[in-house]
Design a protein around this motif. Structure first.
Motif, PDB file in Angstrom:
ATOM      1  N   VAL A 124      17.270 -20.294  10.558  1.00 24.04           N
ATOM      2  CA  VAL A 124      15.701 -21.240  10.102  1.00 24.04           C
ATOM      3  C   VAL A 124      15.937 -21.356   8.677  1.00 24.04           C
ATOM      4  CG1 VAL A 124      13.378 -21.214   9.754  1.00 24.04           C
ATOM      5  CG2 VAL A 124      14.278 -20.463  11.931  1.00 24.04           C
ATOM      6  N   GLU A 154      17.676 -18.141  16.751  1.00 22.03           N
ATOM      7  CA  GLU A 154      18.213 -16.990  16.195  1.00 22.03           C
ATOM      8  C   GLU A 154      19.832 -17.154  15.191  1.00 22.03           C
ATOM      9  OE1 GLU A 154      18.082 -13.597  16.094  1.00 22.03           O
ATOM     10  OE2 GLU A 154      20.163 -13.562  15.184  1.00 22.03           O
ATOM     11  N   LEU A 180      10.259  -0.346  14.973  1.00 22.29           N
ATOM     12  CA  LEU A 180      10.605  -1.113  16.063  1.00 22.29           C
ATOM     13  C   LEU A 180       9.112  -0.880  16.723  1.00 22.29           C
ATOM     14  CD1 LEU A 180      12.065  -2.804  18.087  1.00 22.29           C
ATOM     15  CD2 LEU A 180      13.376  -0.770  18.702  1.00 22.29           C
ATOM     16  N   ASP A 221       9.464  -6.576  11.418  1.00 14.65           N
ATOM     17  CA  ASP A 221      10.030  -6.282  10.219  1.00 14.65           C
ATOM     18  C   ASP A 221       9.738  -7.380   9.189  1.00 14.65           C
ATOM     19  OD1 ASP A 221      10.915  -3.748  11.165  1.00 14.65           O
ATOM     20  OD2 ASP A 221      13.035  -4.246  10.570  1.00 14.65           O
ATOM     21  N   ARG A 230      17.376   3.787  18.815  1.00 14.71           N
ATOM     22  CA  ARG A 230      15.757   3.915  18.203  1.00 14.71           C
ATOM     23  C   ARG A 230      14.910   4.756  19.076  1.00 14.71           C
ATOM     24  NH1 ARG A 230      18.666   2.113  14.880  1.00 14.71           N
ATOM     25  NH2 ARG A 230      18.532  -0.049  13.999  1.00 14.71           N
ATOM     26  N   GLY A 231      14.369   5.332  18.552  1.00 10.64           N
ATOM     27  CA  GLY A 231      13.190   6.233  19.203  1.00 10.64           C
ATOM     28  C   GLY A 231      12.195   5.489  19.414  1.00 10.64           C
TER      29      GLY A 231
END
Ligand SMILES: Cc1cc2nc3c(=O)[nH]c(=O)nc-3n(C[C@H](O)[C@H](O)[C@H](O)COP(=O)(O)OP(=O)(O)OC[C@H]3O[C@@H](n4cnc5c(N)ncnc54)[C@H](O)[C@@H]3O)c2cc1C
Length: 494
Positions: free
Chosen positions: A145, A38, A305, A292, A55-56
């Motif tokens: 990365v 990460e 999401l 994404d 977020r829904g």
């Protein structure tokens, strides 16, 4: 660059966002050696916290989390969480829950994951990272990365000044994915029509800006206590690599709202556009994409999401089976075959909303028509099906109408539910007639298929079904099947 470590991980995942973390959990459940790299040093940022980080989550996502025992961990972790169903909206047109008629959802059974709910990114990520680490995932923060080499039989990943080796690399590193670019994935799509802003603000003259949601000749704005949202149809002209200054936000708000409102403070602000792009393939050699990294689009209608977690649930068991060996030929390729169409749907879903919101005569006309449709029971039901993910059906070819759909959460006579049997990540043969020959039929698949031979209080006219580890029905029968039928279905997936 330091000399490469010689350890060969099964899978390296780039990105510890929700999709990378959920995928890590899925792979670790299958006892794979998983390393997550990460970029960010710290997991938390103000934009992950409520309200801007909220977020829904759809019924499909709730079901995925429920099937892994994560829903019960997530809901208490969300500040002020409410499991109250949220019907959702299309281009800001609210769906009336009272008009939704689930009678046509023949194979859906009420269960603890039957409702959409809202969760903030911080809670989602902290629950998933705790689970991943508990399952043995090696999670390294501060490791962006920056390079990769696909050797054909393994991948070398460069991050944080080190080289890591893995049999597979999955790019879950978000919309600007380095993995996608480094591995040479094509990423075509459409350019934006608007820039949207969401911000926590204070106004010097709050009476100047009418409360609620308003369409204007320049776009849309929404004014809630302490919070504004704006869609500025600027053709995506705002350079989003720049900070959103209070002066810029005020100028956009004034122009879009047609008011002279003054912002006295901007506490937090974020922006997105409706640029929509989709990787042409979700796999190139030993590199895969999910979330994404594979699809970008506007946040309208809150689906990104959900789609990303769906990617992870679909990919996890297939990649695990491929790494462990013995997976049927082509199993991993079904990841692209099943999820790429979902990505295409997602881009269209958000593009259609942008068209409905367009601040011109065509947009307003379209909006009136869609509003009328959403207001009908059939329309409300159809839009809810799409938004909640309950109409998702993979094309598994022919067969029973339940094949390719999410499995019903049977309540078995022994008191267990189907979700409980999916928790360990194996497939499940549900044998509602408790027929001895079926036990023998799945015996060769050993621990890969759990055999549940038990009647249920709500059998839905089914006799037997084979459920994949991701909860999708691989095969179903209304009449007692033969052992050969079961073996054929099992051979295809396990
Ligand atoms: C305002 C807004 C509202 C939204 N509302 C909803 C909603 O209601 N419902 C919904 O379903 N979706 C919603 N979305 C979309 C949702 O937030 C995203 O689709 C989701 O976060 C994608 O998850 P991800 O893990 O794929 O990517 P991300 O969340 O972007 O995570 C990617 C991770 O990769 C890391 N990373 C980046 N580059 C590298 C690198 N080179 N090396 C290593 N790590 C790297 C990042 O630091 C990050 O941790 C919304 C989005 C926005 C902007």
């Amino acid at each position: 660059m330091n000399s490469p470590s010689s350890r060969l991980h099964d899978v390296v995942i780039a990105g510890a966002g929700p999709v990378g973390l959920f995928l890590a959990c899925e792979l670790a459940l299958a006892k794979l050696d998983v390393l997550v790299l990460e970029r960010a040093e710290h997991p938390d940022t103000p934009l992950k916290q409520p309200p801007l980080g909220t977020r829904g989550l759809s019924v499909a996502t709730a079901e995925a989390l429920y099937r892994r025992g994560l829903l019960d961990e997530l809901v208490p972790a969300v500040p002020g969480a409410s499991r109250k169903a949220q019907a959702g909206h299309f281009a800001g047109i609210a769906i009336d829950p009272a008009k939704i008629d689930p009678a046509g959802w023949r194979y859906r059974l009420p269960n603890p994951a039957s409702a959409n709910f809202a969760a903030d990114m911080r809670s989602v990520e902290s629950v998933l990272s705790a689970r991943a680490v508990a399952l043995g995932v090696d999670l390294r923060r501060g490791h962006a990365v920056t390079g990769l080499d696909d050797h054909g039989d393994a991948v070398t990943v460069h991050a944080g000044g080190h080289a890591f080796h893995a049999t597979w690399l999955v790019g879950c590193d978000g919309g600007r994915s380095a993995v996608r670019q480094l591995a040479g994935f094509e990423f075509p799509g459409t350019e934006p029509e608007f820039t949207a802003y969401s911000a926590l603000v204070e106004m010097a003259d709050p009476q100047t800006l009418p409360p609620g949601r308003h369409a204007t000749p320049a776009g849309f704005y929404m004014n809630e206590p302490g919070r504004i949202a704006i869609a500025d149809f600027d053709g995506g002209a705002f350079d989003r690599s720049q900070a959103i200054t209070p002066a810029h936000l005020q100028s956009v708000l004034r122009r879009v709202s047609g008011t002279g409102v003054t912002l006295s403070a901007v506490h937090l602000a974020t922006s997105f556009t409706d640029r929509a792009r989709l990787a042409t393939t979700y796999r190139r050699g030993r590199v895969l994409l999910a979330g994404d990294a594979a699809h970008i689009h506007s946040a309208l209608g809150g689906q990104g999401l959900n789609a990303g977690l769906g990617d992870a649930m679909n990919l996890g068991w297939k990649l695990a089976a491929t790494v462990r060996g013995g997976a049927p030929a082509g199993l991993l390729d079904t990841y692209h075959a099943e999820r790429h169409p979902v990505g295409e749907w997602l881009l269209d879903w958000t593009r259609a909303q942008a068209a409905v919101m367009r601040p011109d005569a065509h947009g307003r006309a379209l909006e009136r028509i869609v509003r009328g449709l959403v207001d009908t029971p059939d329309g409300a039901t159809w839009f809810a099906e799409q938004l909640w993910g309950v109409s998702l059906r993979y094309d598994l070819g022919g067969g029973h109408p339940l094949a390719g759909c999410s499995a019903p959460d049977f309540e078995f006579h022994d008191g267990s539910r189907l979700a409980f049997h999916l928790r360990a990540g194996a497939g499940v043969l549900v044998d509602l007639d408790a027929s001895p020959p079926l036990r023998h039929a799945v015996a060769p698949w050993g621990e890969r298929i759990v055999h549940v031979a038990c009647g249920a209080t709500n059998e839905l006219g089914l006799s037997a079904l084979l459920v994949r580890p991701d909860g999708v029905v691989a095969w179903a029968s209304d009449t007692a099947p033969t052992a050969e039928e079961i073996a054929r279905a099992a051979t295809r997936w396990f």
